[in-house]
Design a protein around this motif. Structure first.
Motif: not given
Length: 129
Positions: A69, A72, A82
């Protein structure tokens, strides 16, 4: 906040990206806490790209074992978006979705593994069916 049991979803108290960017830690106001892997979040993305517009259009995404990731970002006061290092950024993860995913992570991941096998896909090789 007054909450009526089973009618008002749990509210996140903390959402934290783990060091290494391979897990998202979410703690809810009912005391439940989940560590959701980037792989599980990516392959269950609530985006139209993955979910389609019906169950028949749902895609199984391979090759995401090592996905990370990158971002966020809040979406209103009900979700996060995300961004993953494979450039997937269209999934909006509502609090209810994250809670459900955390509550059912083991079953959802096994379903994913079963789908991969049934469709001849792999966690390490990119592909989508």
């Amino acid at each position: 906040m007054l909450r009526v049991p089973n009618l008002t979803p749990a509210w996140p108290l903390e959402i934290r990206l783990a060091k290494g960017r391979r897990a998202l830690h979410v703690t809810f106001d009912d005391g439940k806490a989940f560590s959701l892997s980037a792989e599980l979040l990516r392959v269950t993305s609530p985006s139209a790209e993955v979910q389609g517009h019906s169950e028949a259009q749902r895609k199984t995404v391979g090759g995401k074992r090592n996905v990370m990731m990158l971002t966020i970002d809040p979406v209103g006061n009900y979700a996060v978006r995300i961004g993953f290092d494979d450039m997937h950024t269209t999934g909006i993860y509502s609090w209810a979705f994250l809670y459900d995913l955390g509550s059912n992570a083991e079953r959802r991941f096994q379903d994913y593994l079963d789908d991969l096998q049934a469709k001849g896909l792999d966690r390490d090789k990119p592909g989508m069916r």
